[in-house]
Design a protein around this motif. Structure first.
Motif, PDB file in Angstrom:
ATOM      1  N   THR A 286       0.825  -1.215   0.000  1.00  0.00           N
ATOM      2  CA  THR A 286       0.000   0.000   0.000  1.00  0.00           C
ATOM      3  C   THR A 286       0.853   1.257   0.000  1.00  0.00           C
ATOM      4  O   THR A 286       0.625   2.186  -0.778  1.00  0.00           O
ATOM      5  CB  THR A 286      -0.943  -0.005   1.211  1.00  0.00           C
ATOM      6  OG1 THR A 286      -1.791  -1.157   1.145  1.00  0.00           O
ATOM      7  CG2 THR A 286      -1.787   1.255   1.248  1.00  0.00           C
ATOM      8  N   HIS A 287       1.860   1.302   0.894  1.00  0.00           N
ATOM      9  CA  HIS A 287       2.723   2.478   0.956  1.00  0.00           C
ATOM     10  C   HIS A 287       3.545   2.622  -0.322  1.00  0.00           C
ATOM     11  O   HIS A 287       3.694   3.729  -0.850  1.00  0.00           O
ATOM     12  CB  HIS A 287       3.643   2.399   2.176  1.00  0.00           C
ATOM     13  CG  HIS A 287       2.969   2.735   3.467  1.00  0.00           C
ATOM     14  ND1 HIS A 287       2.316   1.795   4.230  1.00  0.00           N
ATOM     15  CD2 HIS A 287       2.837   3.909   4.127  1.00  0.00           C
ATOM     16  CE1 HIS A 287       1.815   2.371   5.309  1.00  0.00           C
ATOM     17  NE2 HIS A 287       2.114   3.665   5.266  1.00  0.00           N
ATOM     18  N   ALA A 288       4.090   1.524  -0.813  1.00  0.00           N
ATOM     19  CA  ALA A 288       4.903   1.597  -2.028  1.00  0.00           C
ATOM     20  C   ALA A 288       4.062   2.037  -3.219  1.00  0.00           C
ATOM     21  O   ALA A 288       4.519   2.818  -4.064  1.00  0.00           O
ATOM     22  CB  ALA A 288       5.543   0.239  -2.303  1.00  0.00           C
ATOM     23  N   HIS A 289       2.841   1.567  -3.294  1.00  0.00           N
ATOM     24  CA  HIS A 289       1.930   1.954  -4.369  1.00  0.00           C
ATOM     25  C   HIS A 289       1.730   3.465  -4.369  1.00  0.00           C
ATOM     26  O   HIS A 289       1.850   4.136  -5.401  1.00  0.00           O
ATOM     27  CB  HIS A 289       0.600   1.221  -4.189  1.00  0.00           C
ATOM     28  CG  HIS A 289      -0.475   1.660  -5.129  1.00  0.00           C
ATOM     29  ND1 HIS A 289      -1.496   2.491  -4.738  1.00  0.00           N
ATOM     30  CD2 HIS A 289      -0.683   1.380  -6.442  1.00  0.00           C
ATOM     31  CE1 HIS A 289      -2.295   2.715  -5.772  1.00  0.00           C
ATOM     32  NE2 HIS A 289      -1.827   2.046  -6.816  1.00  0.00           N
ATOM     33  N   LEU A 295       5.894   9.214  -8.926  1.00  0.00           N
ATOM     34  CA  LEU A 295       6.902   9.302  -9.976  1.00  0.00           C
ATOM     35  C   LEU A 295       6.292   9.150 -11.370  1.00  0.00           C
ATOM     36  O   LEU A 295       7.005   9.302 -12.377  1.00  0.00           O
ATOM     37  CB  LEU A 295       7.982   8.236  -9.764  1.00  0.00           C
ATOM     38  CG  LEU A 295       8.736   8.299  -8.429  1.00  0.00           C
ATOM     39  CD1 LEU A 295       9.798   7.213  -8.381  1.00  0.00           C
ATOM     40  CD2 LEU A 295       9.362   9.666  -8.226  1.00  0.00           C
ATOM     41  N   GLY A 296       5.014   8.815 -11.440  1.00  0.00           N
ATOM     42  CA  GLY A 296       4.343   8.713 -12.730  1.00  0.00           C
ATOM     43  C   GLY A 296       4.992   7.700 -13.650  1.00  0.00           C
ATOM     44  O   GLY A 296       5.321   6.570 -13.253  1.00  0.00           O
ATOM     45  N   ALA A 297       5.211   8.117 -14.910  1.00  0.00           N
ATOM     46  CA  ALA A 297       5.768   7.212 -15.925  1.00  0.00           C
ATOM     47  C   ALA A 297       7.285   7.165 -15.889  1.00  0.00           C
ATOM     48  O   ALA A 297       7.908   6.633 -16.818  1.00  0.00           O
ATOM     49  CB  ALA A 297       5.291   7.641 -17.314  1.00  0.00           C
ATOM     50  N   ASP A 298       7.893   7.703 -14.831  1.00  0.00           N
ATOM     51  CA  ASP A 298       9.353   7.674 -14.718  1.00  0.00           C
ATOM     52  C   ASP A 298       9.842   6.504 -13.878  1.00  0.00           C
ATOM     53  O   ASP A 298      11.019   6.435 -13.525  1.00  0.00           O
ATOM     54  CB  ASP A 298       9.866   8.994 -14.129  1.00  0.00           C
ATOM     55  CG  ASP A 298       9.750  10.141 -15.122  1.00  0.00           C
ATOM     56  OD1 ASP A 298      10.252   9.977 -16.245  1.00  0.00           O
ATOM     57  OD2 ASP A 298       9.143  11.170 -14.782  1.00  0.00           O
ATOM     58  N   VAL A 299       8.938   5.586 -13.520  1.00  0.00           N
ATOM     59  CA  VAL A 299       9.335   4.391 -12.786  1.00  0.00           C
ATOM     60  C   VAL A 299       8.539   3.203 -13.314  1.00  0.00           C
ATOM     61  O   VAL A 299       7.356   3.341 -13.661  1.00  0.00           O
ATOM     62  CB  VAL A 299       9.106   4.558 -11.266  1.00  0.00           C
ATOM     63  CG1 VAL A 299       7.634   4.752 -10.950  1.00  0.00           C
ATOM     64  CG2 VAL A 299       9.659   3.359 -10.494  1.00  0.00           C
ATOM     65  N   ARG A 310      -0.857  -3.854  -9.173  1.00  0.00           N
ATOM     66  CA  ARG A 310      -1.648  -2.795  -8.556  1.00  0.00           C
ATOM     67  C   ARG A 310      -1.410  -1.459  -9.264  1.00  0.00           C
ATOM     68  O   ARG A 310      -2.355  -0.694  -9.518  1.00  0.00           O
ATOM     69  CB  ARG A 310      -1.301  -2.684  -7.064  1.00  0.00           C
ATOM     70  CG  ARG A 310      -2.204  -1.735  -6.308  1.00  0.00           C
ATOM     71  CD  ARG A 310      -1.896  -1.722  -4.822  1.00  0.00           C
ATOM     72  NE  ARG A 310      -2.178  -3.004  -4.188  1.00  0.00           N
ATOM     73  CZ  ARG A 310      -2.237  -3.173  -2.864  1.00  0.00           C
ATOM     74  NH1 ARG A 310      -2.033  -2.134  -2.056  1.00  0.00           N
ATOM     75  NH2 ARG A 310      -2.475  -4.359  -2.356  1.00  0.00           N
ATOM     76  N   LEU A 311      -0.152  -1.156  -9.606  1.00  0.00           N
ATOM     77  CA  LEU A 311       0.150   0.072 -10.324  1.00  0.00           C
ATOM     78  C   LEU A 311      -0.448   0.048 -11.733  1.00  0.00           C
ATOM     79  O   LEU A 311      -0.945   1.066 -12.227  1.00  0.00           O
ATOM     80  CB  LEU A 311       1.659   0.288 -10.394  1.00  0.00           C
ATOM     81  CG  LEU A 311       2.312   0.753  -9.089  1.00  0.00           C
ATOM     82  CD1 LEU A 311       3.825   0.595  -9.158  1.00  0.00           C
ATOM     83  CD2 LEU A 311       1.948   2.201  -8.792  1.00  0.00           C
ATOM     84  N   ALA A 312      -0.394  -1.126 -12.388  1.00  0.00           N
ATOM     85  CA  ALA A 312      -0.971  -1.240 -13.727  1.00  0.00           C
ATOM     86  C   ALA A 312      -2.485  -0.992 -13.690  1.00  0.00           C
ATOM     87  O   ALA A 312      -3.044  -0.320 -14.577  1.00  0.00           O
ATOM     88  CB  ALA A 312      -0.670  -2.614 -14.307  1.00  0.00           C
ATOM     89  N   ALA A 313      -3.148  -1.520 -12.665  1.00  0.00           N
ATOM     90  CA  ALA A 313      -4.595  -1.321 -12.535  1.00  0.00           C
ATOM     91  C   ALA A 313      -4.918   0.157 -12.311  1.00  0.00           C
ATOM     92  O   ALA A 313      -5.884   0.694 -12.879  1.00  0.00           O
ATOM     93  CB  ALA A 313      -5.130  -2.161 -11.388  1.00  0.00           C
ATOM     94  N   THR A 314      -4.107   0.823 -11.487  1.00  0.00           N
ATOM     95  CA  THR A 314      -4.319   2.254 -11.257  1.00  0.00           C
ATOM     96  C   THR A 314      -4.103   3.043 -12.539  1.00  0.00           C
ATOM     97  O   THR A 314      -4.863   3.972 -12.858  1.00  0.00           O
ATOM     98  CB  THR A 314      -3.377   2.770 -10.160  1.00  0.00           C
ATOM     99  OG1 THR A 314      -3.598   2.039  -8.954  1.00  0.00           O
ATOM    100  CG2 THR A 314      -3.600   4.254  -9.897  1.00  0.00           C
ATOM    101  N   ASP A 317      -7.112   2.637 -14.738  1.00  0.00           N
ATOM    102  CA  ASP A 317      -8.225   3.438 -14.235  1.00  0.00           C
ATOM    103  C   ASP A 317      -8.047   4.908 -14.596  1.00  0.00           C
ATOM    104  O   ASP A 317      -9.003   5.603 -14.979  1.00  0.00           O
ATOM    105  CB  ASP A 317      -8.351   3.290 -12.720  1.00  0.00           C
ATOM    106  CG  ASP A 317      -8.838   1.901 -12.306  1.00  0.00           C
ATOM    107  OD1 ASP A 317      -9.395   1.197 -13.176  1.00  0.00           O
ATOM    108  OD2 ASP A 317      -8.652   1.541 -11.132  1.00  0.00           O
ATOM    109  N   LEU A 318      -6.806   5.413 -14.452  1.00  0.00           N
ATOM    110  CA  LEU A 318      -6.535   6.810 -14.798  1.00  0.00           C
ATOM    111  C   LEU A 318      -6.719   7.049 -16.290  1.00  0.00           C
ATOM    112  O   LEU A 318      -7.259   8.084 -16.709  1.00  0.00           O
ATOM    113  CB  LEU A 318      -5.111   7.183 -14.374  1.00  0.00           C
ATOM    114  CG  LEU A 318      -4.874   7.331 -12.873  1.00  0.00           C
ATOM    115  CD1 LEU A 318      -3.385   7.475 -12.569  1.00  0.00           C
ATOM    116  CD2 LEU A 318      -5.633   8.554 -12.337  1.00  0.00           C
ATOM    117  N   ALA A 319      -6.254   6.100 -17.107  1.00  0.00           N
ATOM    118  CA  ALA A 319      -6.409   6.241 -18.555  1.00  0.00           C
ATOM    119  C   ALA A 319      -7.884   6.295 -18.929  1.00  0.00           C
ATOM    120  O   ALA A 319      -8.300   7.091 -19.784  1.00  0.00           O
ATOM    121  CB  ALA A 319      -5.714   5.085 -19.270  1.00  0.00           C
ATOM    122  N   ALA A 320      -8.710   5.456 -18.283  1.00  0.00           N
ATOM    123  CA  ALA A 320     -10.141   5.459 -18.571  1.00  0.00           C
ATOM    124  C   ALA A 320     -10.798   6.748 -18.091  1.00  0.00           C
ATOM    125  O   ALA A 320     -11.675   7.303 -18.757  1.00  0.00           O
ATOM    126  CB  ALA A 320     -10.800   4.254 -17.905  1.00  0.00           C
TER     127      ALA A 320
END
Length: 334
Positions: A286-289, A295-299, A310-314, A317-320
């Motif tokens: 949770t904290h790492a997420h 850092l957005g698309a820089d990590v 979890r990051l891919a799902a987020t 969701d943001l893209a949608a």
């Protein structure tokens, strides 16, 4: 109380030169009428003080006259270590004492050293809270400080992560960390002290019971060791990540020094685009997420898979959420 105020008025004029009644009233936190009465009392005591009317007027002492009434009271000597921290001193309830102490110290200095002290004060300022917060609002801070000083037990209603609890505490000391006040306190029948956020104290009663502070307890040493233990306990797992040059720089701004040091120690050579692969400590998924989203698309997270998913799902969701209405992407707003 009045004698102390008269001395403060006298020292203000000695250290600041000419001051108006309004300026003196503001510094002493009294009315201008009270200032007029105090000036008359100093006149009657033989102090060579005079006033001038007009826009550039005010009160001042006869040139060359200086008081030698600059000895410290017991309370001022006890609070000497807070002289450079007027904000925290006021929060602890010692603001007036520290203000009087600073005046006495300034007035006792020879002119050349007093000028240097004034210059130092104008060039260096300590602001303890972080940029994005003003620190804690701790209504019971002064009461805790008094209990620390008098070695009195306190009975508190405390909001812990488990809910509200009642505690009898023996406060050994107070620590200001990042604009937040922490009480280091023992509990009767328990081994060793623990830390408590002072602003989580909901109610407090000082008991008529003294406690014996452990003779071997050293607050600065204990706190340093506590911080080391706390930081070590935060990081329970590792993540392997890829960082762009900008992401590596941003990581130093949003992560702890421990994480930045881990990147420096584990990063391999950069690829053709300048990205590096490194292993970083994480507290939890949770904290790492939350941290890595900054850092957005820089990590890019390579492992663990659960964090990557979890990051891919987020990201999906943001893209949608931000997709143009004409793109054909269905938005789930429910």
């Amino acid at each position: 109380m009045r004698a102390s105020r008269l001395l403060s008025l006298l020292l203000l004029l000695q250290t600041r030169g000419r001051m108006t009644a309004a300026q003196l009233a503001e510094r002493l936190e009294v009315s201008t009428r009270t200032v007029y009465r105090d000036v008359e009392a100093l006149h009657a005591a033989g102090v060579p003080l005079y006033g001038e009317a007009g826009h550039a007027g005010g009160y001042q002492l006869v040139e060359g006259w200086r008081t030698r009434l600059t000895g410290l009271t017991t309370e001022e000597a006890e609070r000497l270590f807070l002289a450079g921290l007027p904000g925290p001193a006021a929060e602890l309830g010692y603001g007036a004492v520290v203000a009087a102490l600073q005046l006495k110290l300034h007035a006792a200095l020879p002119p050349e050293l007093a000028d240097r002290a004034t210059q130092l004060q104008q060039r260096f300022h300590l602001d303890t809270p972080s940029w994005y917060a003003d620190g804690d609002a701790s209504p019971h801070l002064a009461e805790v400080a008094e209990a620390v000083w008098r070695q009195r037990r306190v009975r508190v209603r405390y909001r812990s992560w488990r809910g509200e609890v009642d505690r009898t505490m023996e406060p050994y000391g107070l620590v200001l960390k990042g604009g937040r006040w922490y009480a280091v306190a023992g509990r009767p029948g328990r081994d060793g002290p623990a830390t408590y956020r002072v602003n989580q104290i909901l109610s407090l009663t000082t008991l008529d019971e003294e406690f014996a502070r452990p003779a071997s307890f050293d607050l600065p040493v204990w706190w340093r060791e506590h911080v080391v233990r706390f930081r070590a306990g935060l990081h329970r797992d590792d993540a392997t990540v890829r960082l762009s040059p900008r992401g590596r720089q941003r990581l130093r701004e949003v992560a702890t020094e421990l994480v930045a040091a881990a990147v420096d120690a584990s990063a391999g050579p950069p690829d053709d685009a300048g990205w590096v692969t490194a292993v970083i400590p994480i507290e939890s998924l949770t904290h790492a997420h939350g941290d890595l989203l900054r850092l957005g698309a820089d990590v890019e997270v390579l492992t663990p898979a659960a964090l990557r998913e979890r990051l891919a799902a987020t990201a999906a969701d943001l893209a949608a959420l931000y997709a143009p209405a004409s793109s054909g992407v269905t938005r789930d707003v429910g």
